[in-house]
Design an enzyme around this catalytic site. Structure first.
Site, PDB file in Angstrom:
ATOM      1  N   LYS A  79       0.848  -1.201   0.000  1.00  0.00           N
ATOM      2  CA  LYS A  79       0.000   0.000   0.000  1.00  0.00           C
ATOM      3  C   LYS A  79       0.882   1.248   0.000  1.00  0.00           C
ATOM      4  CE  LYS A  79      -3.964   1.967   2.543  1.00  0.00           C
ATOM      5  NZ  LYS A  79      -4.848   1.812   3.720  1.00  0.00           N
ATOM      6  N   SER A 154      -9.742   1.762   2.675  1.00  0.00           N
ATOM      7  CA  SER A 154      -8.887   2.513   1.790  1.00  0.00           C
ATOM      8  C   SER A 154      -7.828   1.678   1.085  1.00  0.00           C
ATOM      9  CB  SER A 154      -8.200   3.629   2.571  1.00  0.00           C
ATOM     10  OG  SER A 154      -7.325   3.074   3.546  1.00  0.00           O
ATOM     11  N   SER A 178      -9.883  -0.562   6.875  1.00  0.00           N
ATOM     12  CA  SER A 178      -9.299  -0.435   5.542  1.00  0.00           C
ATOM     13  C   SER A 178      -8.605  -1.665   4.977  1.00  0.00           C
ATOM     14  CB  SER A 178      -8.309   0.724   5.514  1.00  0.00           C
ATOM     15  OG  SER A 178      -9.008   1.913   5.282  1.00  0.00           O
TER      16      SER A 178
HETATM   17  N1  GLN Z   1     -13.337   4.054   6.187  1.00  0.00           N
HETATM   18  C1  GLN Z   1     -12.671   4.444   7.398  1.00  0.00           C
HETATM   19  C2  GLN Z   1     -12.247   5.884   7.329  1.00  0.00           C
HETATM   20  O1  GLN Z   1     -12.458   6.476   6.302  1.00  0.00           O
HETATM   21  C3  GLN Z   1     -11.488   3.539   7.665  1.00  0.00           C
HETATM   22  C4  GLN Z   1     -10.302   3.882   6.885  1.00  0.00           C
HETATM   23  C5  GLN Z   1      -9.086   3.137   7.303  1.00  0.00           C
HETATM   24  O2  GLN Z   1      -9.162   2.118   7.974  1.00  0.00           O
HETATM   25  N2  GLN Z   1      -7.947   3.694   6.940  1.00  0.00           N
HETATM   26  O3  GLN Z   1     -11.735   6.419   8.257  1.00  0.00           O
END
Ligand code: GLN
Length: 491
Positions: A79, A154, A178
């Site tokens: 990532k 994400s 994410s």
């Molecule tokens: N969807 C969640 C957020 O937008 C989790 C994102 C993540 O785990 N980085 O904060």
């Protein structure tokens, strides 16, 4: 069968027995990436030359009979918020578009020590803010099951790359889901370890008290193998725990007899799509057939999790993003007359809409007069959630829930409604607040032909119990055969 279709452990077996070379593996992946990634867009940058050089070197070492790690010559996707020295680390943001990391994240060091190497950096929502990968400053990633749909986020790039056979496995980060949510939407396995098990050094911070690096793989064996490499104490991360190293592959045991699994009723009720609920309940039945005890339980405080999460996460994000000032890292505006202009214009031009929204929200909840009402209250909710988990894990070895209340949605469907997007994180965020481990495992296909997954949760550092139960499910309901993306709506 093509090499790119194999799991990492299958590749390792063939590589170590001399049946194939690392160069062949690497070429197989890059030709797959060239064939598919113009449509999926899972990668932001590729590291082809470096990968091939490393592969050839490892092949040479093996040929010369040098002692090499069993992982040597296996590639991985990373990532783009995890630093690889000398490579771009954009975090999916324009503000870091040309930022080249000057050092390696500890997890990258760990993989380098085994002579593994990197296929490329995967796409993500800007600074990991999002659940669909549509907040990437570069382009959205598409779901390999249906190109009109999102892969989740994400870590959508990592999940889509693994699902579409453009990487045997990948690393992601999980602050509120994410890793697990995109894995669920793409039909692969996502594992977020306990907070403190894996070093965060070199992971660009979103919300430091919630962030954790974890794995995205095609099967449970690979999750255990990869966790073995990345778990462990790191003096560069003061929140990483100093515990004895474990071999997670010892938990690859096909047996759940006597295990007690709780299903919090709040997660199989209102707000969860019918097909998702049915599918998760059928998993419970299967575990029962395999000798586990299933019981309905309650996690009532879970209803406060979304509110508390989006206060804590944005508060920490607003503080962590303070360093992107146009001076120290990345993008600098061309329009300025004084220092203030540099800060203001660099940030205005460099951050996308969601990052700005979170900076504003986070600054607001931390500001004098609102701190007690929002931030402090959220911290209290955190304590209450931890207590509720402690009580549940006194009774149960595992909790079973859905990962996402819905399957993959259409690109563009929720992007203009951030609140709706946030609410879709209902099943994943409490786990980060509690700091506990959670795994997403595919269990069904809905009427649109999209994957459904269930989530297994355990007490802190209970990764072994999760691996054991997930492995048992996998062995008895051999799902890999059923989880081949369909590439619907490819152009
Ligand atoms: N969807 C969640 C957020 O937008 C989790 C994102 C993540 O785990 N980085 O904060």
């Amino acid at each position: 069968m093509e090499l790119y279709e194999l799991t990492a452990h299958e590749l390792m077996d063939k590589l170590n027995s001399g049946e194939i070379t690392s160069e062949e593996i690497t070429k197989s992946y890059f030709s797959r990436i060239k064939e598919k990634d113009n449509q999926i867009k899972a990668y932001i940058s590729l590291l082809e030359e470096e990968a091939l050089d490393k592969a050839k070197k490892v092949d040479e070492d093996r040929k010369l009979g040098k002692k090499v790690s069993k992982y040597a010559g296996i590639p991985i996707g990373i990532k783009d918020n995890i630093c690889i020295s000398g490579s771009k680390t954009t975090c999916g943001s324009k503000i870091l578009e040309n930022f080249v990391a000057p050092y390696n994240a500890t997890v990258i060091e760990n993989l380098n020590n085994e002579d593994m190497f990197f296929l490329g950096k995967t796409n993500m929502d800007e600074f990991a803010f999002g659940s669909s990968t549509e907040n990437s400053a570069f382009y959205p990633t598409r779901n390999p099951w249906d190109l009109d749909r999102v892969p989740g986020g994400s870590s959508g790039g990592s999940a889509a790359a693994v699902a579409a056979n453009m990487a045997p496995w990948a690393l992601g980060s999980d602050t509120g889901g994410s890793i697990r949510q995109p894995s669920s939407l793409c039909g692969v396995i996502g594992f977020k370890p306990t907070y403190g098990l894996v070093s965060r050094y070199g992971l660009v911070a979103y919300a430091s008290s919630l962030d954790q690096i974890g794995t995205i793989t095609k099967d449970v064996t690979d999750s255990a193998l990869l966790l073995n490499l990345i778990a462990g104490h790191d003096e560069k991360d003061s929140t990483s725990m100093n515990l004895e190293k474990k071999d997670y592959t010892l938990s690859l045991v096909n047996d759940v007899k006597g295990m007690k699994i709780g299903i919090p009723k709040e997660y199989i009720g209102k707000g969860i799509n019918d097909e998702v609920r049915e599918s998760v309940l059928s998993v419970a039945k299967k575990y029962e057939e395999l000798g586990a005890t299933i019981e309905e339980c309650s996690f009532e405080v879970g209803k406060y999790a979304i509110g508390a999460y989006y206060i804590m996460a944005t508060a920490e994000a607003s503080s962590n993003l303070g360093r992107f000032d146009g001076i120290r890292y990345g993008y600098r505006t061309k329009q300025f007359n004084n220092l203030k202009d540099i800060y203001r214009n660099s940030r205005s031009e460099g951050f996308g809409a969601e990052a700005k929204r979170r900076i504003m929200l986070g600054t607001y909840v931390l500001s004098a007069g609102y701190y007690d009402a929002y931030y402090k209250k959220a911290q209290k909710v955190r304590t209450v959630i931890n207590k509720a988990y402690n009580e549940l894990f006194e009774k149960y070895d595992l909790l079973l829930t859905p990962v996402s209340p819905i399957t993959a949605f259409k690109v563009g469907e929720k992007i203009d409604n951030p609140l709706e997007m946030y609410l879709a994180d209902i099943c994943t965020v409490p786990i980060n607040i509690g700091g506990i481990p959670g795994m997403s495992i595919p269990c069904g296909i809905d009427s649109n032909g999209l994957p459904i997954s269930f989530q297994l949760l355990a007490k802190p550092f209970g990764e072994e119990t999760i691996i054991r139960a997930a492995y048992t499910y996998e062995k008895n309901f051999n799902f890999r055969e059923n989880y081949k993306p369909t590439f619907k709506n490819s152009k």
